[in-house]
Design an enzyme around this catalytic site. Structure first.
Site, PDB file in Angstrom:
ATOM      1  N   GLU A 181      -5.426   3.879  -3.304  1.00 58.62           N
ATOM      2  CA  GLU A 181      -6.957   3.863  -3.097  1.00 58.62           C
ATOM      3  C   GLU A 181      -7.567   4.972  -3.820  1.00 58.62           C
ATOM      4  OE1 GLU A 181      -7.958   4.306   0.978  1.00 58.62           O
ATOM      5  OE2 GLU A 181      -7.028   2.218   1.639  1.00 58.62           O
TER       6      GLU A 181
ATOM      7  N   ASP B 115       0.821  -1.198  -0.028  1.00 56.80           N
ATOM      8  CA  ASP B 115       0.122   0.156   0.134  1.00 56.80           C
ATOM      9  C   ASP B 115       0.731   1.332  -0.202  1.00 56.80           C
ATOM     10  OD1 ASP B 115      -2.720  -0.595  -0.042  1.00 56.80           O
ATOM     11  OD2 ASP B 115      -2.892  -1.159   2.069  1.00 56.80           O
TER      12      ASP B 115
ATOM     13  N   GLU C 182     -13.835  -3.032  -1.612  1.00 53.96           N
ATOM     14  CA  GLU C 182     -13.942  -3.255  -0.075  1.00 53.96           C
ATOM     15  C   GLU C 182     -15.413  -2.791   0.198  1.00 53.96           C
ATOM     16  OE1 GLU C 182     -12.119  -2.160   4.092  1.00 53.96           O
ATOM     17  OE2 GLU C 182     -11.109  -1.622   2.304  1.00 53.96           O
TER      18      GLU C 182
END
Length: 272
Positions: free
Chosen positions: A123, A91, A190
């Protein structure tokens, strides 16, 4: 007639696309240190995510926001030294890519060079498009992440299910197609409705990895501490605990303390 599954000695981004085409589900778990990563890799997990969830489970922060790029590189380096088969994705932490595509590229390059990781994860959708493109243009594989994006928790104000309304669902669909078009190799979905996961997965050629997205994703990911039951306060619907290590570890440690206090440990056989 069933088709024999291909055995992968080393999983790559190409392997994941092949798995989707063959209808083989992709397994993905987090790891943050050498010892845990060695166990996870030996169990033939396809993808190991060095997640910014380390901020929660390793450092005790309430959110993923505080973890730094240097800390992510430290965790990723520890994992890489243990792994022989899995694809290792790291990440990019909050603040290392959102504001400036050049900074995003610098952050991604540092992770790849200093840790030896195989890919990075970011993200967001349209709002980070230029950062994703800049990283991809440098030859660094990128995994996307849509739906509930924990780095934006203060924007959402809640960890509840995302994309339940039509507008947000349509934006997520558009973002998924955009991430595929510019070259991402996979997308984490998610905490979104299962029907939307199915729709996204069937509309793009790259694999989707679900966490709270239902069974129609091309793969699944969980945080290893949750799967093993090392955490016990976190109980979302999507979490299946395969062990209860919190209780087992507590019992073992308590027994050790008791044995030391009672002078039972070490025994005659346990000394030189």
């Amino acid at each position: 007639m069933s088709i024999a599954k291909k055995e992968y000695k080393r999983v790559t981004v190409k392997s994941l696309v092949e798995m989707k085409k063959q209808g083989e589900k992709i397994s993905m778990l987090t790891a943050y240190d050498y010892s845990m990563a060695k166990i996870v890799d030996a169990a033939n997990v396809d993808v190991i995510l060095v997640g910014d969830s380390a901020s929660n489970v390793m450092a005790g922060h309430e959110t993923t926001l505080p973890i730094t790029l240097d800390q992510m590189i430290y965790h990723a380096s520890s994992v890489i030294r243990a792994v022989h088969r899995a694809l290792v994705v790291v990440d990019l932490p909050f603040g290392s890519y959102q504001s400036d595509p050049k900074e995003a590229l610098r952050s991604a390059i540092r992770i790849m060079k200093e840790s030896g990781a195989h890919a990075v994860k970011l993200e967001g959708g349209e709002e980070i498009k230029e950062s994703v493109k800049r990283i991809l243009n440098a030859g660094i594989p990128v995994m996307g992440h849509l739906g509930l994006t924990p780095q934006s928790i203060y924007k959402f104000g809640t960890y509840s299910v995302r994309a339940k309304d039509t507008d947000e669902a349509e934006k997520l669909m558009a973002d998924a197609r955009m991430l595929e078009k510019i070259g991402c190799f996979s997308i984490v979905l998610e905490k979104i409705p299962a029907a939307l996961t199915k729709k996204v997965s069937e509309s793009i050629s790259i694999p989707t990895i679900g966490i709270g997205g239902g069974k129609h994703a091309d793969g699944q990911v969980l945080v290893i501490h949750d799967l093993l039951g090392m955490t016990h306060e976190f109980n979302p619907r999507f979490l299946r605990r395969y062990m209860n290590l919190y209780d087992e570890m507590s019992e073992a440690i308590s027994q050790y303390v008791q044995d030391v206090k009672s002078k039972d440990f070490p025994s005659e056989e346990e000394q030189y």
